[in-house]
Every structure is written in C-alpha cells, then in structure tokens.
Design a protein around this motif. Structure first.
Motif, short mmCIF file in Angstrom:
data_model
loop_
_atom_site.label_atom_id
_atom_site.label_comp_id
_atom_site.label_asym_id
_atom_site.label_seq_id
_atom_site.Cartn_x
_atom_site.Cartn_y
_atom_site.Cartn_z
N ASP A 189 -2.19 7.54 -7.08
CA ASP A 189 -3.34 6.65 -6.92
C ASP A 189 -3.23 5.85 -5.64
O ASP A 189 -2.19 5.26 -5.36
N ALA A 190 -4.31 5.80 -4.87
CA ALA A 190 -4.33 4.95 -3.69
C ALA A 190 -4.26 3.49 -4.11
O ALA A 190 -4.86 3.10 -5.11
N ILE A 191 -3.54 2.71 -3.34
CA ILE A 191 -3.45 1.27 -3.61
C ILE A 191 -4.27 0.61 -2.51
O ILE A 191 -3.79 0.41 -1.40
N ILE A 192 -5.51 0.33 -2.82
CA ILE A 192 -6.47 -0.12 -1.79
C ILE A 192 -6.59 -1.62 -1.89
O ILE A 192 -7.27 -2.14 -2.77
N LEU A 193 -5.95 -2.32 -1.02
CA LEU A 193 -5.91 -3.77 -1.12
C LEU A 193 -6.38 -4.42 0.17
O LEU A 193 -5.84 -4.16 1.24
N ARG A 194 -7.38 -5.27 0.06
CA ARG A 194 -7.76 -6.08 1.21
C ARG A 194 -6.81 -7.27 1.31
O ARG A 194 -6.07 -7.57 0.38
N THR A 222 -3.62 1.63 3.20
CA THR A 222 -5.00 1.81 2.74
C THR A 222 -5.56 0.41 2.55
O THR A 222 -5.64 -0.09 1.43
N CYS A 251 0.82 -1.22 0.00
CA CYS A 251 0.00 0.00 0.00
C CYS A 251 0.85 1.27 0.00
O CYS A 251 0.38 2.32 -0.42
N GLY A 252 2.09 1.15 0.45
CA GLY A 252 2.96 2.33 0.52
C GLY A 252 4.34 2.02 0.02
O GLY A 252 5.33 2.04 0.77
N PRO A 253 4.48 1.69 -1.27
CA PRO A 253 5.79 1.28 -1.80
C PRO A 253 6.77 2.45 -1.86
O PRO A 253 6.54 3.41 -2.57
N SER A 254 7.85 2.33 -1.13
CA SER A 254 8.83 3.43 -1.05
C SER A 254 10.08 3.20 -1.88
O SER A 254 10.78 4.14 -2.24
N ASP A 267 -7.54 -3.14 4.92
CA ASP A 267 -8.77 -3.63 5.55
C ASP A 267 -9.30 -2.68 6.62
O ASP A 267 -10.50 -2.41 6.67
N LYS A 275 -3.73 -8.83 -1.14
CA LYS A 275 -2.33 -8.69 -0.70
C LYS A 275 -1.66 -10.06 -0.74
O LYS A 275 -0.51 -10.19 -1.18
N ASP A 327 3.07 8.69 0.06
CA ASP A 327 2.02 7.86 0.66
C ASP A 327 0.81 8.70 1.05
O ASP A 327 -0.33 8.24 0.98
#
Lengths: 292, 326
Positions: free
Chosen positions: A129-134, B180, A83-86, B182, A138, B212
């Motif tokens: 873009d948000a990376i919204i992953l449940r 971002t 979700c937060g690739p740096s 669950d 993942k 982020d």
C-alpha cells in the motif's frame, strides 16, 4: 526480560534517553537506513568486546559465572521515513505489529529486548500500500512517534531520517529541542551529486543548530570478489573532501557490500558472519568514534 | 495529543474523495474542515491554467520511484540527452525535487540562472533543443538548504507548470523526489486536466528498493497515472579487469522484471552499473554520447527507444480519442 518501567515525564517523554542520534543525508539511497541498522546492532552489543580469534568478554564472563551486569545497553531505532519505511524489512520484522493501548509499543527485535523499533511499516495492513502523506499528516505522525511511544529506558535513540529538508526534518527538530540530542551523523556516497545534497543538509543542521557528529562515506569502492580489483563505481573521495572543506569530522568509509542485506536481521549468526567482513571493520571504527 | 492511532496507516483520501475531511486519516490535518465542507473538492482553476499552458507540449512523462538513490535523476538526464540527440526534437526537463535538486548538476547547468521574460520564466538551455528548469537555479547559494514545508513546495510546482515558458516541446520529462508526498500529489493534481503519457518507474534490483517501488506503482494506479513501464537500474556490475559480473544489489526476490510482472506493468529493460555514469553525472555530461558503445549506453538507448515508441503510440491513441486521462 521485560523492559524496565519507563520513568517518563509526560511533558518530556524522551528526557530519560541518554543519547539521541539523527542519521541524515539529504540524498536518497546512500545507505542511511543500512547504517542506522548496523549502528543500532553494534551499539546494542557495545557492552561486549568482540575480538577476533580471542574469546569474547561475554564468554569470559560466563566462564567466571557472571551472567548479567555489564553491557545491557538499550537501543531504540525510530524509522522517520514515513513514506518509505525500510527498517522493519531490513531487520526482518515486517510481519510484527506495533500495539497501541495508551501509547504505541515499540517492537523488539531480539529476545533480550535490548533493541526496539518504531516504524510506520508496522502499521500497514498491506506492505504494497502506498503511504500518501502530506506535510501536516507527516508532522502529526512524527510528533506521535516522538511523544507517544513507550520507549524503554534507552541509552541510545537512533532516528533514521528520510532524504530532504522538509516537514519530517523540521518536526523532528522541533520535538527534540529539550532532549539529549548528540547530533547528526551524515551519510553520503562519494560522488558530487550526493555530496551536493549533503551540503544542503549540513546547511539545514547549521540553521537549526544541530551538532554534526560527522560524515560517513558509504558505498566507497567495490572490491571484485573474483580478482580483488577495486572499482570506484560511485566515484571517490567526495565525503572526505566535503568534511575537510566544511570542517566537520570525517568518520570513515564503508565499502560496497552486496551481502549487507543478509546481515541485517539481527540474528547472532548473521552478526557473526558480518563481523568477518571489511564492512564490519568500517562500522566498528565509526562506532568507536561515536561512543568515545 | 488527540489519539490518531487508527489513522496513521490510512493516508489522505484525497481532497476530491467522498470521504475527504471525514476519513480517519483526516484527523490532525489542518485542511480537515475545508475538506469536510466539500470546498477542497472544487477543481483548482490552476488545473485548467496548466492544461492550457502545456497544450504546446506533446509528451509529458513523470520519472518516479518511491525509493531514493535508484538513479531517477541520472535516468532522466540520460533520457533527455538521448532523445535530444535527434535534433528535430525539443526536450525539457523539469526537476520537482525541491529539497534535493540534482538536475542542474547532472545536466551540466549548475550555476546558471533563470531569466524572466515577457512570456514567463525562461528555462535554462543546455543546447538548442534541450532545456532544464529546477529550484536549483533559483537558490542564492547551491549549498543552501531548501527548508520548505509541503504547501510551499506545492506552490512552486504550480508556478513551474504555469509560469515557465516551455514553448513548443516534444518531450517534457519531470524528475520527482523519492516518496509519495506533497510533490507527487501536487504534480498529479495540477496535471490532472492535461494529457500525460504516464510514469516511468525506476528501481534497483534488491527487495528493499522494490518495497518502496510497489508502493509508488500503487500510488500511480490509485490516482490514475498510466505506467509506461519499469526500468531496473544498477543491474549488475562487470569488473573492468576480469570482466566477471557481480550483482551489487542482489535481486533476492526476482528484481524489477519479476516485480513488474507481479504488478502487471510493462518492463522496459535493465541498465548495468558503470563507474563512468557517476563521473558523467558529476561532470554534467551525456554518458550515452560520451561512451556510446559501452554496454550501459547500449542499454540506455534500447530503453529510450522503447519509451519513445510507447509514447508515440499513447499519443496517437489519445489523439484519436481512444484514451483519456481524468
């Protein structure tokens, strides 16, 4: 130089990797990705001795007419913070993309092709873009990153983990069971709020039987560039205390380095500048303990 | 493994989306079948249950970042302490960072336990008008890892919203983990039937954090969460000896204020580094109370005043029907 043909056993695609190291914390923002990047850069050059004030081994080899043969360490860096690739930002390779044919191709940082990276950051069309992953998504992505990337014949695969003890962590462990997992390097900052999370991460490692390589205390003191006064902005000593209490190796402290982001692009000039800092000495000491 | 190559950058479209179960991002998801039949889009009855249960809470705020370690929990704790200095205000903090629950420690409640009463779980009271709820209070040992996958975390978040006896509150502050995922989707979903003031976004000045944070702001915009504003934390350090300032986290691309402007969201202010903040967090004390004249405490109070003022305005507009949330 093209990377060597992979000797991949399709059922065990990472079997050829000699060392797998997890960079973990439990706590966010302690510098996992920063340490992972510097570790990868330092390991890549580990075949060459860097001695201040003396010609390097590489220079001596050139002088003797030998140009290849030693120090060709191949390092892979997997950014598991979905979700937060740096990592692409830190290495200044955000604009590169990962190609996909039968498998994903990792992105090489350097011309010599000895450091390659895989990150979800390479797959974004827009960096905002948000990376919204449940969780299930993942898990699927982690599995792909471990099984479906054409890593070259790596000496080291460093996996930068996100904070927490959840889906990504469980998936990484499940998918690495059969491989040469050296263990986990735990990063903390000195204060108790951070070491509290690291305790839980250590508990996770114990429950999942991951060897602990050791604890590194990052952001350990700030030396004022004007008067040299050292201030413990994020408290003091918590990392070493934790290591002693839980009987795991304490690998050292890295002081706060405001300029650290400028040294992370992997370019020779940046690395040369970084090598002159106290922070580089700290990382060098940690690498020595890692590869002993 | 089935090729999910094109789907990796495409996130879950959301269970209520028209493409739920059918988007490329749905490949490999165990809920795909459920979503493609439209069953997942049916409103969860828990949403209404949460709405009713939280109807006695005037202001609900999320504190988010996307980036770890920027000081969300620190900020939430100081915001709570700061608002609660007004003894007429009832304040609670809900910690939904399930794997890394910091709130009990930073608010001086570590080791306390949650009690079950006839009206639900009782939050832990720090003071008469200040209480806290966190998974940290439910752990057998504070050192035990909480190794939970997404669905279990979502379940606990639902329980926190429905089963905790929040009572009549002026402010419910919700501390979220980085990312971002669950937790964020769950809190957004379960609060979707309630009126919330919005999200406070915490960042630090450097670009690696802003990368982020922009994603988090876009997440909020995508799911319809109002953004109260951006706070830039760890914004400069003044040496206690020579009093000269250094930017520890260099704002190479203009820092939080420029980012807020580019993203068209309000900027609430900057809070400098002060080693006493970390010490207070470790000791579970209110930094704004212990060191009220320090530059950082003054900065906190200014930001808190701005937030309270904006929330009162949002509340008044919502009450007059001028604004509604989905």
């Amino acid at each position: 130089m093209d990377h060597m043909e992979t000797k991949k056993n399709v059922e065990r695609p990472l079997a050829f990797v000699k060392h797998i190291i997890l960079i973990m914390s439990g706590k966010g923002g302690v510098g996992k990705s920063t340490v992972a990047v510097h570790l990868a850069l330092r390991l890549k050059n580990a075949g060459f001795k860097v001695i201040r004030g003396v010609r390097t081994v590489r220079a001596k080899i050139r002088y003797l007419g030998i140009t290849e043969g030693i120090g060709n360490i191949l390092v892979g860096l997997l950014d598991a913070d979905l979700c937060g690739p740096s990592i692409p930002t830190m290495l200044n390779i955000e604009q590169k993309k990962s190609k996909f044919s039968k498998n994903w191709e990792p992105v090489f940082v350097d011309m010599e092709q000895r450091l390659c990276v895989m990150s979800v950051g390479f797959l974004l069309t827009n960096r905002n873009d948000a990376i919204i992953l449940r969780g299930p998504k993942k898990n699927a992505t982690i599995k792909q990153f471990l099984n479906d990337v054409d890593w070259p014949d790596l000496d080291y695969l460093i996996i930068d983990m996100p904070p927490g003890t959840s889906d990504e962590h469980i998936s990484v462990i499940e998918n690495l069971r059969e491989y040469n997992l050296d263990g986990a390097l735990l990063i903390t900052t000195p204060q108790a709020v951070a070491t509290g999370d690291v305790r839980r991460e250590l508990s996770f490692c114990k429950k999942t039987v991951i060897p602990i390589i050791g604890i590194v205390e990052n952001m350990s003191g700030f030396v004022c560039p004007y008067c040299q006064e050292c201030t413990n902005i994020f408290s003091k000593g918590g990392g070493e205390f934790l290591a002693n209490q839980l009987e795991v190796p304490f690998l050292g402290r890295i002081p706060i380095c405001p300029q650290i982001s400028r040294y992370q692009d992997g370019h020779a000039e940046s690395l040369k500048l970084f090598s002159q800092t106290n922070e580089a000495d700290s990382i060098e000491a940690i690498v020595k303990k890692l590869v002993k | 493994m089935e090729n999910v190559a094109e789907s990796i950058p495409n996130a879950c479209p959301g269970t209520a989306s028209q493409t739920a179960g059918k988007a490329s991002g749905c490949e490999g998801c165990p809920n795909q079948k459920l979503c493609s039949t439209g069953k997942a889009a049916a409103v969860d009855p828990a949403v209404e249950e949460v709405r009713q249960h939280l109807s006695t809470v005037r202001h609900k705020m999320l504190v988010m970042s996307g980036k770890g370690g920027v000081g969300k929990s620190t900020f939430v704790s100081q915001l709570a302490f700061g608002i609660a200095e007004d003894r007429t205000k009832q304040v609670s903090v809900l910690d939904i960072d399930i794997c890394g629950p910091s709130i009990p420690r930073v608010m001086g409640a570590e080791g306390q336990q949650v009690h079950l009463s006839g009206s639900g779980w009782s939050p832990v009271y720090i003071d008469e008008n200040l209480s806290v709820m966190s998974v940290g209070f439910l752990l057998e040992s504070l050192d035990s890892a909480v190794i939970w996958r997404g669905p279990r975390k979502a379940g606990l978040i639902k329980d926190f919203l429905c089963k905790v006896d929040w009572n009549e509150l002026d402010y419910l502050l919700i501390d979220t983990p980085p990312g971002t995922s669950d937790e964020h989707l769950s809190i957004e979903k379960y609060l979707s039937g309630s009126t919330i003031d919005g999200a406070i976004i915490v960042t630090t000045p450097q670009e690696i954090a802003l990368v982020d944070v922009r994603k988090q702001i876009n997440f909020c915009k995508r799911v319809g969460i109002n953004i109260i504003g951006v706070v830039e934390n760890m914004s400069g350090f003044v040496c206690p000896k020579c009093t000269r300032e250094t930017q520890i986290f260099i704002p190479e691309t203009g820092g939080g204020e420029k980012m807020a402007e580019e993203m068209a969201v309000p900027f609430l202010g900057r809070i400098p580094l002060d080693p006493r903040i970390a010490q207070c967090c470790d000791d579970g004390q209110s930094f704004v109370s212990e060191f009220p004249d320090s530059p950082a405490a003054v900065a906190y109070k200014n930001v808190i005043a701005t937030i309270v003022s904006r929330c009162e305005k949002v509340h008044q507009e919502a009450a007059s029907g001028a604004m509604e949330t989905d």
